[in-house]
Design an enzyme around this catalytic site. Structure first.
Site, PDB file in Angstrom:
ATOM      1  N   ASP A   8       0.860  -1.170   0.000  1.00 26.82           N
ATOM      2  CA  ASP A   8       0.000   0.000   0.000  1.00 26.82           C
ATOM      3  C   ASP A   8       0.904   1.231   0.000  1.00 26.82           C
ATOM      4  O   ASP A   8       2.106   1.131   0.295  1.00 26.82           O
ATOM      5  CB  ASP A   8      -0.893  -0.038   1.242  1.00 26.82           C
ATOM      6  CG  ASP A   8      -1.698   1.229   1.434  1.00 26.82           C
ATOM      7  OD1 ASP A   8      -2.380   1.646   0.478  1.00 26.82           O
ATOM      8  OD2 ASP A   8      -1.637   1.803   2.529  1.00 26.82           O
ATOM      9  N   ASP A  10      -0.267   5.200   0.844  1.00 23.75           N
ATOM     10  CA  ASP A  10      -0.541   6.195   1.889  1.00 23.75           C
ATOM     11  C   ASP A  10      -0.519   5.579   3.282  1.00 23.75           C
ATOM     12  O   ASP A  10      -1.178   4.562   3.533  1.00 23.75           O
ATOM     13  CB  ASP A  10      -1.907   6.838   1.659  1.00 23.75           C
ATOM     14  CG  ASP A  10      -1.923   7.770   0.460  1.00 23.75           C
ATOM     15  OD1 ASP A  10      -0.861   7.961  -0.149  1.00 23.75           O
ATOM     16  OD2 ASP A  10      -3.001   8.306   0.145  1.00 23.75           O
ATOM     17  N   ALA A 114      -5.037   3.126  -3.542  1.00 21.50           N
ATOM     18  CA  ALA A 114      -6.228   3.888  -3.951  1.00 21.50           C
ATOM     19  C   ALA A 114      -5.860   5.265  -4.478  1.00 21.50           C
ATOM     20  O   ALA A 114      -6.685   5.950  -5.086  1.00 21.50           O
ATOM     21  CB  ALA A 114      -7.191   4.031  -2.773  1.00 21.50           C
ATOM     22  N   LYS A 158      -8.445  -4.263  -4.074  1.00 27.98           N
ATOM     23  CA  LYS A 158      -6.990  -4.474  -3.997  1.00 27.98           C
ATOM     24  C   LYS A 158      -6.652  -5.960  -4.010  1.00 27.98           C
ATOM     25  O   LYS A 158      -5.706  -6.388  -4.678  1.00 27.98           O
ATOM     26  CB  LYS A 158      -6.430  -3.832  -2.726  1.00 27.98           C
ATOM     27  CG  LYS A 158      -6.298  -2.335  -2.760  1.00 27.98           C
ATOM     28  CD  LYS A 158      -5.538  -1.861  -1.535  1.00 27.98           C
ATOM     29  CE  LYS A 158      -5.281  -0.385  -1.555  1.00 27.98           C
ATOM     30  NZ  LYS A 158      -4.479   0.062  -0.398  1.00 27.98           N
ATOM     31  N   ASP A 181      -1.719  -0.472   6.049  1.00 23.75           N
ATOM     32  CA  ASP A 181      -1.900   0.185   7.342  1.00 23.75           C
ATOM     33  C   ASP A 181      -3.330   0.223   7.833  1.00 23.75           C
ATOM     34  O   ASP A 181      -3.569   0.396   9.030  1.00 23.75           O
ATOM     35  CB  ASP A 181      -1.417   1.636   7.251  1.00 23.75           C
ATOM     36  CG  ASP A 181      -2.380   2.481   6.426  1.00 23.75           C
ATOM     37  OD1 ASP A 181      -3.151   3.259   7.019  1.00 23.75           O
ATOM     38  OD2 ASP A 181      -2.394   2.343   5.197  1.00 23.75           O
TER      39      ASP A 181
END
Length: 220
Positions: A8, A10, A114, A158, A181
């Site tokens: 991921d 962010d 995203a 995802k 996260d």
């Protein structure tokens, strides 16, 4: 069979949301108005209360409001500038080390985020990953239409992308790693044999603890 590592972006590779800062930079360059900036900041304050469909709808609305009709080249130039000045210096050293370790052990590395592709592509080029799958924005005649191509890369989507990559590239997910996260990343993490919750939010920390997943604290 090959293995891979999926990351991921962010709040995993770096400690904050890239898009809020990206939109702030667009506002500073007078490419979006104050109303649009405040709308994005408000949306991100409440996004954790949204389900997956609600988040996708929010994301589509933001893209439509901010980028419809704008030049892709101009937006990409802003993304590259804010990446160099803000995002690249903020990437966790631990993340860089883990990516390097996976490469040394022969694994392919993918970003699955995203974040809109204009921003995510900067990370992909800088980190020299094997692939980057983000929320892809439609471009016609060099300008954004305001529409998303292929859906928002979030939550269960995802995990679907990870499985598609694995099937296409001959990757054994049981031997692969994933890093995320947020609670919404649990689908992607559950798709691999070695999930790692990085600086997890409260719900993901509880979910990971119940399943014996590894936890990592980067940048602390």
């Amino acid at each position: 069979m090959k293995s891979a590592a999926f990351f991921d972006l962010d709040k995993t590779l770096l400690p904050f949301s890239t898009e809020k800062r990206f939109v702030q930079r667009l506002h500073a360059r007078k490419l979006v108005g104050l109303r649009q900036l405040l709308g994005v900041l408000l949306a991100y304050l409440r996004y954790q209360r949204l389900d997956e469909a609600g988040y996708a709808a929010m994301k589509r609305g933001i893209v439509r409001d901010l980028l419809r009709g704008k030049s892709r080249a101009e937006i990409a130039a802003v993304a590259e500038q804010v990446f160099r000045e803000v995002f690249a210096p903020a990437i966790h050293p631990e993340a860089r080390a883990v990516i390097a370790q996976h490469r040394a052990e022969g694994r392919a590395v993918y970003l699955v985020s995203a974040t809109v592709d204009a921003v995510a592509d900067c990370f992909a080029a800088h980190l020299e990953v094997d692939g980057c799958h983000a929320t892809t924005l439609e471009v016609v005649a060099g300008r954004f239409t305001g529409e998303v191509v292929g859906g928002v890369c979030y939550g269960g989507a995802k995990a679907g992308i990870v499985r598609e990559i694995a099937e296409r590239e001959g990757i054994d997910l049981a031997l692969s790693h994933a890093y995320g996260d947020s609670y919404e990343d649990r689908y992607m993490l559950a798709a691999v044999g070695y999930p790692v919750a990085v600086n997890p939010d409260r719900r993901l920390a509880a979910w990971a603890g119940e399943r014996g997943w590894n936890l990592a604290r980067w940048g602390t």
